[in-house]
Structure formats: C-alpha cells, structure tokens
Design an enzyme around this catalytic site. Structure first.
Site, PDB file in Angstrom:
ATOM      1  N   GLU A 115      41.242  41.005  32.434  1.00 24.38           N
ATOM      2  CA  GLU A 115      42.023  40.730  33.807  1.00 24.38           C
ATOM      3  C   GLU A 115      40.428  41.460  34.883  1.00 24.38           C
ATOM      4  O   GLU A 115      39.835  41.776  34.519  1.00 24.38           O
ATOM      5  CB  GLU A 115      43.009  42.053  33.447  1.00 24.38           C
ATOM      6  CG  GLU A 115      44.167  41.489  32.689  1.00 24.38           C
ATOM      7  CD  GLU A 115      45.456  41.127  33.749  1.00 24.38           C
ATOM      8  OE1 GLU A 115      45.210  40.726  34.626  1.00 24.38           O
ATOM      9  OE2 GLU A 115      46.747  40.904  33.127  1.00 24.38           O
ATOM     10  N   TYR A 144      43.650  37.775  36.972  1.00 30.11           N
ATOM     11  CA  TYR A 144      43.774  38.001  38.190  1.00 30.11           C
ATOM     12  C   TYR A 144      44.865  39.385  38.457  1.00 30.11           C
ATOM     13  O   TYR A 144      45.782  39.187  37.260  1.00 30.11           O
ATOM     14  CB  TYR A 144      43.455  37.849  39.233  1.00 30.11           C
ATOM     15  CG  TYR A 144      44.763  37.098  39.999  1.00 30.11           C
ATOM     16  CD1 TYR A 144      45.583  37.063  39.772  1.00 30.11           C
ATOM     17  CD2 TYR A 144      43.823  35.751  40.718  1.00 30.11           C
ATOM     18  CE1 TYR A 144      46.655  36.600  40.429  1.00 30.11           C
ATOM     19  CE2 TYR A 144      45.218  35.093  41.471  1.00 30.11           C
ATOM     20  CZ  TYR A 144      46.564  35.461  41.469  1.00 30.11           C
ATOM     21  OH  TYR A 144      47.436  34.720  41.745  1.00 30.11           O
TER      22      TYR A 144
END
Length: 254
Positions: free
Chosen positions: A115, A49
């Site tokens: 991501e 993240y």
C-alpha cells in the site's frame, strides 16, 4: 537407579518442547519428515494506493477493517518515504480480493501487497517512490520474484479497482528495472494485430473488456479511456514481443 526418573522427566520435557515448535501434522498420516522443502514464496507484487488522508489512518485501517471488512497488506510506504511492515512476507495478507492475473486466481496467496500512502488525486512524492524502489529491490532479490512481476490492483481487478491510479509513475519503475514499459522507438503494430489477445498474454482478465482497456490505459497512457487506439496497439505489440525487443531497458537499478 534413583537417577532414572529425573532423566526420564528431562527427556519427556525435551520431546514436548520439540513438538511445540514443529509444523502442524495431519493425524491421519504417519509423519516421515523430508528435508527437501522450503517456505512458500510469493511470485508477484501488487501495488495499491490507500485512498486515505494520512499514514496513521491507513495503519489503523490495515490493522482493523474498513467498510468492506478486515483488510491488510504486507507493507505500507508513507509519503515521507517511511516503510512499515504489517504482515510477514511468508503470510497471506488480505489486500487483493477477487481478481486474476494470467493463471493466478488467488492473488492474496501468490503475492506481496504494498500500500502507498496517497489519497488518489495527489502526486506520489519523490521520497515515497525512492523508498518503494528500495523495497522492490529487496523483495525481488530476497524472495526471488521476477522484477517484471509488479502490477497494480487495477490490473488484476479492472472491474472493481483503479489504484494505484493514473498518476502512478510506472515508467520510472521500469527505468529502475521493475514492471514493464514499451521502448520509445518500438514500431507500430503490424496489420491484423490482435490487441485483446495481447492483453490476455500480458495477464489481464477479459471478462469485462472495457474495464480491462481502462486499466491498461491508466497504467500505460495515464488516462481512463476504454477504447484502444493505434498507440495502444503499438504499446501492446511492444510489450508482448517474444524476443523482448520492444521493452524499455532499465537505465538504473536502485
């Protein structure tokens, strides 16, 4: 005879053009090309993240640097489900840093980094997870990466990282066929079961056991505990059975 020089010039230009598109060669060696090759391929996918406030901020960071220096990833998945590619699949993105998974010690060279736009405390949106599943289906199919080989940043670097965090929906990924998850009806671990050896078999590094246990529990229990209990033993036994009978079977393929 007067046409020889122009023809020679054309041939030279053609040769130069051909050389410009060839792969770099070692000047120490005689080039004897073989057709028996293809591009290097990643063998694992690492999920992160962003721990930032917007996809725009993350796009800027992944194209410049943060406090630790330049960083990047192959893909970024926005909260609205938009997918951005920043680095070609065949190239080495700077997303994993130090760590290991099984025998892989240079994760940047062996992986695709994804991501996910998330600040670390919010839930992952439905549109975002749907987009991630589509992306995982594309990558595992096109690059021939085993669907089980999807891990978190915290899995490979448990002493340093906690992403994608306790809120990440690992079970939903497993239901769609990505990563691994224990079957609900998997039995308890047998007496004498070696849980640390099971963690090693999965791929976790054991140089810092408490951090490794925390990474395992974040993924499979949704908390940050650092002590293994009977349920952890059951899960680890299910995940490491040689026959695969302890694994949750996919219910849908996105």
């Amino acid at each position: 005879m007067k046409n020889i020089k122009p023809l020679a010039a054309v041939l030279c230009l053609a040769l130069l053009a051909g050389c410009a598109h060839q792969a770099p060669r070692n000047p120490m060696a005689t080039w004897v090309p073989s057709p028996n090759h293809d591009a290097r391929r990643p063998v694992i996918i690492v999920l992160h993240y962003t721990e930032q406030q917007s996809v725009e901020q993350s796009l800027h960071t992944l194209r410049t640097h943060n406090s630790g220096g330049p960083v990047s990833s192959h893909y970024l998945v926005g909260d609205d489900g938009a997918i951005y590619q920043l680095v070609a699949d065949s190239q080495r993105a700077w997303h994993a840093g130090g760590g290991s998974w099984g025998t892989i010690t240079d994760l940047n060279s062996a992986s695709i980094g994804i991501e996910i736009d998330n600040d670390g405390v919010e839930d992952f949106s439905g549109a975002q997870v749907d987009a991630l599943l589509r992306l995982l289906d594309d990558l595992t199919t096109r690059l021939r990466i085993p669907r089980s080989q999807v891990i978190g940043h915290s899995d490979l670097a448990p002493s340093r990282k906690i992403d994608p965090g306790t809120r990440f929906p690992w079970r939903r990924l497993a239901e769609a066929g990505f990563g691994i998850w224990p079957a609900d009806d998997a039995p308890p671990a047998p007496e004498g079961f070696d849980a640390l050896q099971a963690l090693r078999l999965l791929g976790y590094p054991l140089d810092a056991p408490e951090a490794t246990i925390r990474a395992f529990r974040m993924r499979f229990r949704g908390d940050a505990g650092n002590v293994l209990d009977a349920e952890d033993h059951r899960i680890l036994h299910a995940l490491t059975r040689p026959d695969g009978a302890g694994l949750l079977k996919p219910t849908s393929l996105q």
